[in-house]
Every structure is written in C-alpha cells, then in structure tokens.
Design a protein around this motif. Sequence first.
Motif, PDB file in Angstrom:
ATOM      1  N   ARG A  50       9.837 -52.487   8.593  1.00 40.05           N
ATOM      2  CA  ARG A  50       8.445 -51.910   8.865  1.00 40.05           C
ATOM      3  C   ARG A  50       7.487 -53.085   8.803  1.00 40.05           C
ATOM      4  O   ARG A  50       7.363 -53.925   7.805  1.00 40.05           O
ATOM      5  N   GLY A  51       6.654 -53.083   9.867  1.00 44.58           N
ATOM      6  CA  GLY A  51       5.732 -54.356  10.164  1.00 44.58           C
ATOM      7  C   GLY A  51       4.341 -54.094   9.854  1.00 44.58           C
ATOM      8  O   GLY A  51       4.245 -52.734   9.213  1.00 44.58           O
ATOM      9  N   LYS A  52       3.349 -54.774   9.770  1.00 42.51           N
ATOM     10  CA  LYS A  52       2.183 -54.220   9.656  1.00 42.51           C
ATOM     11  C   LYS A  52       1.560 -53.484  10.973  1.00 42.51           C
ATOM     12  O   LYS A  52       2.570 -53.549  11.923  1.00 42.51           O
ATOM     13  N   ALA A  53       0.629 -52.828  10.896  1.00 49.01           N
ATOM     14  CA  ALA A  53       0.418 -51.819  12.083  1.00 49.01           C
ATOM     15  C   ALA A  53       0.392 -52.940  13.473  1.00 49.01           C
ATOM     16  O   ALA A  53      -0.213 -53.909  13.517  1.00 49.01           O
ATOM     17  N   GLY A  54       1.179 -52.352  14.318  1.00 52.35           N
ATOM     18  CA  GLY A  54       1.282 -53.002  15.517  1.00 52.35           C
ATOM     19  C   GLY A  54       2.141 -54.163  15.569  1.00 52.35           C
ATOM     20  O   GLY A  54       2.897 -54.459  16.780  1.00 52.35           O
ATOM     21  N   LYS A  96       3.472 -45.783  12.223  1.00 53.50           N
ATOM     22  CA  LYS A  96       3.901 -46.993  11.367  1.00 53.50           C
ATOM     23  C   LYS A  96       5.294 -46.961  10.625  1.00 53.50           C
ATOM     24  O   LYS A  96       6.053 -47.850  10.421  1.00 53.50           O
ATOM     25  N   LEU A  97       5.630 -45.614  10.476  1.00 54.81           N
ATOM     26  CA  LEU A  97       6.737 -45.318   9.624  1.00 54.81           C
ATOM     27  C   LEU A  97       7.965 -45.088  10.532  1.00 54.81           C
ATOM     28  O   LEU A  97       9.094 -44.700   9.963  1.00 54.81           O
ATOM     29  N   GLU A 148      -0.227 -42.784  11.026  1.00 51.35           N
ATOM     30  CA  GLU A 148       0.639 -43.141   9.854  1.00 51.35           C
ATOM     31  C   GLU A 148       1.984 -43.322  10.395  1.00 51.35           C
ATOM     32  O   GLU A 148       3.059 -43.906  10.001  1.00 51.35           O
ATOM     33  N   LYS A 151       3.320 -38.981  18.525  1.00 54.32           N
ATOM     34  CA  LYS A 151       3.220 -37.608  17.952  1.00 54.32           C
ATOM     35  C   LYS A 151       3.063 -37.492  16.630  1.00 54.32           C
ATOM     36  O   LYS A 151       2.906 -36.217  16.307  1.00 54.32           O
ATOM     37  N   ALA A 195      10.293 -44.839   7.475  1.00 57.84           N
ATOM     38  CA  ALA A 195      10.020 -46.225   6.727  1.00 57.84           C
ATOM     39  C   ALA A 195       8.904 -46.198   5.683  1.00 57.84           C
ATOM     40  O   ALA A 195       8.174 -47.080   5.514  1.00 57.84           O
TER      41      ALA A 195
END
Lengths: 420, 420
Positions: free
Chosen positions: B68-72, A60-61, A57, A53, A114
């Motif tokens: 918070r990790g890296k993407a994915g 990820k957060l 970016e 949604k 995050a």
Amino acid sequence: MSVHLAKGMRDILPGELRKRRSMIERIQHVFESFGFEPLQTPAVERIETLMGKYGDEGNKLIFRILARGKAGEQGKADSALRYDLTVPLARVVAMNPQIPLPFKRYQIQPVWRADRPQRGRFREFYQCDVDVVGTENGLAEAECIAIVHQALLALGFAEFKIRLNDRRILRAMVSEIGALDREVDILVAIDKLDKIGEKGVRENLGEQGFSSEQIDRLFEMLNNGGIPNVETEVSNLESIQQMAHSLGVDPSRVCIDYTLARGLDYYTGPVFETVLTDDNIGSVSGGGRYDGLIGMFGKKQVPAVGVSLGLERLITIMEERGMLTDTEGQADVWVTVFNSEYQVNSLEIAQILRKGGFRTLVSMKAGKLGKQFKKAHAAGVRWVIVCGPDDLSSGTVQVKDLQSGSQASVSLSKLVESMQ
Amino acid sequence: MSVHLAKGMRDILPGELRKRRSMIERIQHVFESFGFEPLQTPAVERIETLMGKYGDEGNKLIFRILARGKAGEQGKADSALRYDLTVPLARVVAMNPQIPLPFKRYQIQPVWRADRPQRGRFREFYQCDVDVVGTENGLAEAECIAIVHQALLALGFAEFKIRLNDRRILRAMVSEIGALDREVDILVAIDKLDKIGEKGVRENLGEQGFSSEQIDRLFEMLNNGGIPNVETEVSNLESIQQMAHSLGVDPSRVCIDYTLARGLDYYTGPVFETVLTDDNIGSVSGGGRYDGLIGMFGKKQVPAVGVSLGLERLITIMEERGMLTDTEGQADVWVTVFNSEYQVNSLEIAQILRKGGFRTLVSMKAGKLGKQFKKAHAAGVRWVIVCGPDDLSSGTVQVKDLQSGSQASVSLSKLVESMQ
C-alpha cells in the motif's frame, strides 16, 4: 530463519476451519432452498475493472498486482485483487448475456483490502453476498429479507430485527425541508442516530447550519411519518413486508423504520439492515435495491437487489457466545498398533471401519498403548480400538468408547454394527 | 464500454461450479475417512516466503503485489500470490509448533502462476494436496497411495495404475554407472521413457556423451532390477505396497517400477505417480517423500510425505468423458404465480415446499403459464406447481412432474408427501 505471515493475513487451522465450514454450509443450504445458485469469480481482476468503483478510499485499498515482467524487471500493475463481490457480479452479467434473468446467485469468497490491520480485522476476509439480478419485482427484496431471517435462525440466532426503509423516502424528507443539495450531509447525520441519539444528531445538523425549523420538521417525519409524496414507496415497503411474512419471516422481526439511512450513493430504492437486538455489535447484514450498478459494464440498466451477510462478524459473535463448536473433530476412531508385526492387522481393521463410514486414524508409531491413547484423546476421537495378539487370535478387538468410558470385546464381523 | 476478465482468469458459472463441488466433496470424503484434516492458508504470502523456493522459472511466474503506497504512488512489491500449497504448509508447520505430529492435512485451494495462457490452462487453478508431516513411518506413503486409489474410484475411474519407485534406487543406478556427477541429466532422460521409448532415451544419453556400456548397464537395471546396495530401499517399497494392499488398494493397480524418475530435486525417498491406463493424458497424481522441504523455515529437518491430485486435469477428463453432470440443477420445484393477486398463495406454497426439503423457485413474473413453464424447464426443476383460484378454493394445487410428464391435483396438506 524467522518466518511470518504477510501483514494482515491469517491461516485457518483445521479445528477453526471445520467450524467455519459447518456454518457456511448451513447458510448455503438456506440460499439454495430459495433457488439461489453459487458463483465463483477469479481472485484477480483487471485493474480497470476495479479502479474508480469504490471511491478514493477504495482506490487506495485495492491490492495491485504487477504484470509479468522480464526476468528481474517489474512490469506495471495491470491487475488487482478482488475488492468485493458486487463489481465481479456486474462483470459476469455483462459478459454472459446467455444467463437467464432473473439471475439469483450467491457468492461466498474472500476479498482483499489493504486496510491498516487491526485486532480481529484482516486484509483477506470472506464476503457472503446474495443478489437477484434482472427484476423489478419486490419479491426479490422479500426473498433477500427471508433469506437473512432463515440464515440467522439456522445459525442459532433468535434475537434480531430487520429494519426496512426506502432511499426515495429519505430523499422526500430531505426535499421537504428544502435541502436536496445537501442530501448526503443529512443522511450521514441520520446514520449516526444509533450511536449519538436524536439529541446528538440535532446538534450535529445545527452545527452544519440547518435551521431549527428544518431539524424539527425532519425529526417529525423521522419519528411520526407523514412524509409527503411517498405513498407509492410506503405501499411498496408494506407489500415487501407482507411477502416476507408469507415467506416465513416472523412479523415481529421486521419493521419499517424511516431512520434507516443505509448506503449513501449505492442504493436506489428499498434498503434493509439487520441488527442483533441482544448485542450492540452493529449490523450483521445489510442490503437493498441498486438499479444502477449491475449495468455499469453494459449498455442498459439492470435492476438488482442484494444482501450481504456479515460472515466474519457473525463468526466472531458465534465464537464469543460458544455457538460454534468443532463437533466433527479430526476423526471418529483411532486404531492402535500393538507392534510393527501387527500393523497390517490394524490397517485392515481401519479399512473395515472406513468402509463402515467411520473416519479412522491408525497410530503411525507402535509402542506403548498409553502413548497411543493419549494421541487418540488429543485427536478427539470417540472410539479407540486395541487389537493385540490375543484379540486377533480369537477374531475380536477391544473397543473403548471414550465418551462413555466403557470397553468391550467385539468380534471383527460385528465391529461396525457395534459402534452404531 | 467493453469489459474483460484479467488475462488467464475465468469465472466458474453455477452449473460448472456445482459439478466441481460435488467432485471435490467426494475427494474430501476420502481424505477425511483417513483422518486428514483441512487447512486454509491466505492467498497472499510475504515475498521472501515464496522467492527462491521454485527455481528461476518459478521466480518469474510468481504474481507480485504492491505494498500500500501513498495516494497515487506505488510502493514496492512486498507480497505475492500463493504459488503452490507446499511452501505455505512448511510455513504453517514452522509457525505452529503446537500442532501435534504427525500432522495429516489436506488443502484444496487455488494457486496463481503468471504462465503464458494456453487453451485449457489458467493462471488461477486449484491444487489438491494431501501431506503427512512428521513421521518416517512408511504408513504415510501407503496412506497417500490408498487415498489416491480410493479418490479415483470415488470419482468413477477404474483403469489406472500407481507406479512406485525410490529416488535412492535411481541414484544407486546412476552411481553404478559411475555418473553421480550427472545424476540430473540421467533422470531427465529416464523421465522421457514414456514419450520417446527406450530407443529414444538411449540415443539421447549417447548424444550426451554416455558410453554404450554405461547405457546398456543402466537399461539392464531399469528393466531387470539387480541394482546393487538397494536392499533396504526395495524392501521398504515392498512394505509400502503391502500396507497399501491392507488399506484396500487393488494389488493389480500398484507396481514397483524402477523407471519412474518423478521429481528431480524435491524428493528424498519413495516416489509414486498415477496414470490412467485408458488415456494418454499423462499422470493424474504424483507424490513422494520429501524430508528436506517442510523444515525449510525451521531449525530442524521434518520428515514428510505428500501427494497431489491433478484436480484440473481430472475435471477436464471427466468433462470429456461425461463423468461430471450437474445432477442437482438450480432447484427442485418451480411454483407458478397465477396473477399478482395470488402471489401470496404461491409464496406460502413455496415455503411449505422449502420446509419439506425442496429447493424451490417462485415465478418473479406472473402472467402466461406457458412462459412460466418455459422458465421452469430452463431452471432444470423436476416439478412445477400450478395454483389458480379454482385450485386454491378447493385447498389443492396442480403438481406437474416434468420427469414423468404426469400431472395430479394434490391437497396442500399432502403436497410434500406426494412428492417423495
């Protein structure tokens, strides 16, 4: 043992919290005067409700939460912390068809992101959203504008301007220069006008390969209007402006501005933004019509208009300008204790004061009066009561007014009255 | 597309939220009248701050949050949702040595526990805690008791009893029957007195291998007192009771009760619990002195007394008994719109009413008056304003009072006045 807050988190200690509360109460009062209703949604949402949604970016957060696993094991992340207040509103509307439309709700709750922590930016912060769900009437836009206007006045701001535009007018300009396939690039560039000026934006567009004819034509329309095929949208904006005036909005504080490019893929019609004209902190409020979003969890489109007040930003500005003061303090009165034998008298006096409407502290430590006065000062009370054996035997107490410095002997039966 | 709340979560819709707010405001008012200050801590704490503080069961129920990790990718869980309000208070006290002691704070915030959802029990629920940190004075206990007493009265409860005991008195009884190594077993058994009665507890203890002499002696003390070596503790309880009376607590509502075994490993001195005597829902409030806990993150012990109001339980009872009503409703007045041409007049009238202190709604849809009245009814307003061309040309409006059923034609300049 060392102890820390989690990264990006903060405590709100009493003095600061009282200031925030009084500010939020003033805002709520404005919202409620327009018949907006409060809503609370849970901090935790299903992960499917949130993911996808907010773009890449956002994904990820989002703070993801582990399902309850067996002892010691970690389950998979199946829920997450609320990222904004709009998606939860859409969920509430989809799940509660019994709510009469239009649904006018406000919501003031924390959200969690995050983000990399920065000075003054936190991973938990309050959002303050007002939305009208379920009407295409431009009155919804006008009420959102009027609410921002009254709320800022209620907080003590006088120098601000509400800019008004329509996403469809921007699109018509993009279409006019034959660049509909590059709408986003153009809006992103226009959005930088405040920061880099017309010259900068022209250069930026040139670098992106737009011809000087396209750029000239675009700025002609941005600066002078004359945009083809937007009569309906323009007259709609004028009507919103007119309604806002009827709702008490100062005409000098709201203007149509074709350069306002707020919200790239979210808004579908009118958009508005408020800036403080005596500050360059950026916008303190933004909103618009977004007819595609609220229906995302349901079968049909639901028209909606909403506006956000930038609560944390406003608090920062108000703090800087000394507009937020802890006028209440911890209590109104401090009752000293002569010695442990006379504690009971102090308690009874405190109770009389509480019944009289005074927030009242009693010394937890009897002993030297000087020390008790020092504590009373630190607590920020206005009055200190001294009640020694002599006072009590004559049915009186000493009332010291720290504000005026005056001190008087007052009979117990007239105590509350004497402090009005 | 189907949409759901996360497991164990709930929304608080406007009507319910107004009721909760008005209830919480009444409680806050009592807290503040005693000089307690509000505190807010973040929803998210470091995982090290929470783990190990609530026993094995607690460790399982804490909601853990992924870093918070890296993407994915999923990072490891390094933070968690607040599980109660006491550990955060201990953290705040350790991190803020500048706070003057005694620190009298209250905190009303949600906590999260990954309990198996049950009817009426949620994974996000509000706790309401009052604590006095940093004093050994029994006045702290007395204020906690007085606060519960006044808060319950303020909520409309009259039939309740506050029981008072001391963990050290219980321990003296256990010692007297030579069972100090089995203190917990005995306290757990005593704690069941309310549910299974003396006979049940006697059987329970017998099954656990206690001799009938031990059990007889224990019940002699529980029922008749005469416990050796507890003079100090008993006189301390009497002194707390006396101070509570001075603070307005009805003597008939508070009693010393040696069978109160609240809190097994948490409390270090006086303990208290409140039950509604006209209900068997269990306790609605509990607390006591816990001198070991607040100092957990620091170098030194910090004495503390606290009490919790069972907010969610109280709300449930008040709902059942009809003690919670949404007296405010969405708004006070509904202004109808004759047709779109006259909308502007309705908006101006609404603005007059808002300035006069009335929460005011305006029809978002002009058209049949009957439909507009129906919406006004549904919104729960008291007054409906009708302003057609005839009214407006004579400078009046029709005011319909839905409460009395009366209708009157009122001049615009007297409108607010006429509705007082």
